[in-house]
Design a protein around this motif. Structure first.
Motif, PDB file in Angstrom:
ATOM      1  N   GLU A 136       3.279   6.120  -4.178  1.00 49.00           N
ATOM      2  CA  GLU A 136       3.359   7.429  -3.510  1.00 49.00           C
ATOM      3  C   GLU A 136       4.711   7.619  -2.828  1.00 49.00           C
ATOM      4  O   GLU A 136       5.336   8.675  -2.935  1.00 49.00           O
ATOM      5  CB  GLU A 136       2.226   7.534  -2.489  1.00 49.00           C
ATOM      6  N   ARG A 137       5.182   6.597  -2.120  1.00 55.11           N
ATOM      7  CA  ARG A 137       6.484   6.670  -1.424  1.00 55.11           C
ATOM      8  C   ARG A 137       7.631   6.794  -2.430  1.00 55.11           C
ATOM      9  O   ARG A 137       8.562   7.566  -2.221  1.00 55.11           O
ATOM     10  CB  ARG A 137       6.696   5.421  -0.556  1.00 55.11           C
ATOM     11  N   PRO A 189       0.829  -1.207   0.000  1.00 55.13           N
ATOM     12  CA  PRO A 189       0.000   0.000   0.000  1.00 55.13           C
ATOM     13  C   PRO A 189       0.868   1.263   0.000  1.00 55.13           C
ATOM     14  O   PRO A 189       1.893   1.318   0.681  1.00 55.13           O
ATOM     15  CB  PRO A 189      -0.788  -0.117   1.309  1.00 55.13           C
ATOM     16  N   ARG A 190       0.477   2.227  -0.806  1.00 45.62           N
ATOM     17  CA  ARG A 190       1.139   3.522  -0.916  1.00 45.62           C
ATOM     18  C   ARG A 190       2.558   3.442  -1.478  1.00 45.62           C
ATOM     19  O   ARG A 190       3.343   4.375  -1.335  1.00 45.62           O
ATOM     20  CB  ARG A 190       1.125   4.251   0.423  1.00 45.62           C
ATOM     21  N   LEU A 218       8.577  -1.973  -0.577  1.00 45.10           N
ATOM     22  CA  LEU A 218       7.440  -1.421  -1.302  1.00 45.10           C
ATOM     23  C   LEU A 218       6.894  -2.359  -2.363  1.00 45.10           C
ATOM     24  O   LEU A 218       5.881  -2.062  -2.988  1.00 45.10           O
ATOM     25  CB  LEU A 218       7.813  -0.079  -1.942  1.00 45.10           C
ATOM     26  N   SER A 271       7.655  10.260  -3.979  1.00 45.35           N
ATOM     27  CA  SER A 271       8.196  11.220  -3.015  1.00 45.35           C
ATOM     28  C   SER A 271       9.727  11.221  -3.059  1.00 45.35           C
ATOM     29  O   SER A 271      10.355  12.284  -3.066  1.00 45.35           O
ATOM     30  CB  SER A 271       7.708  10.879  -1.606  1.00 45.35           C
TER      31      SER A 271
END
Length: 178
Positions: free
Chosen positions: A34-35, A30-31, A125, A38
């Motif tokens: 996004e990570r 999850p995410r 991730l 970033s």
């Protein structure tokens, strides 16, 4: 014409500024995107790489693996955890079609030796599921990787990789080398 030809075609068609290639059985945490984004925005790297979880479904094993840049020892990254800028592909080329199993390793080592900036996201991730082509052909993939180390890094032998292969073969049984 094979896995890496398909990856090259995908990279050529991709319109984004960064590209990640996720295998059929693999999946993101999850995410994850996004990570990674970033880190891409903050670090301006050619490659953002992440730790990963190695998954062996048939025995229910999930093992977190820290990714490293010790690439002269073999593939210490997980290619589904590598977010590569389109600019990096354009400058350094695509996956080598002469490699049946280790072109992702050849690519990563080539970038590393060219001093492309790599940034690590120190959290898993991506879930990398076992059973891929290199794992199913571990002996051939290891021999190919040793040749890549000799060619790309100019090392006289792939002894660190040979030691890693021997350990893997012992753990899995030598029937992997048929």
């Amino acid at each position: 014409a094979g896995i890496f030809d398909a990856m090259n075609k995908g990279v050529a068609l991709a319109g984004g500024a960064h590209i990640v290639i996720l295998n059929a059985d693999d999946y993101f945490a999850p995410r994850a995107v996004e990570r990674a984004v970033s880190a891409i925005v903050t670090e301006h790297s050619g490659v953002v790489f992440t730790d990963f979880v190695f998954v062996v479904d048939d025995i229910g094993l999930e093992c977190p693996v820290p990714a490293t840049l010790r690439l002269t020892r073999g593939m210490t990254l997980c290619h589904p955890g590598m977010f590569v800028s389109k600019e990096t592909y354009e400058k350094h080329g695509l996956y080598e079609l002469g490699c049946a199993y280790s072109s992702d390793f050849d690519f990563a080592l080539r970038l590393f030796l060219a001093r492309v900036k790599f940034t690590r996201v120190a959290e898993p991730l991506v879930y990398f599921v076992s059973g891929g082509a290199a794992e199913r052909n571990l002996c051939r993939a290891s021999i190919e990787a040793m040749a890549i180390i000799r060619k790309q890094a100019g090392l006289p032998s792939g002894l660190p990789y040979a030691a890693m292969f021997t350990k893997r073969a012992a753990l899995r049984g030598m029937n992997w080398c048929i």
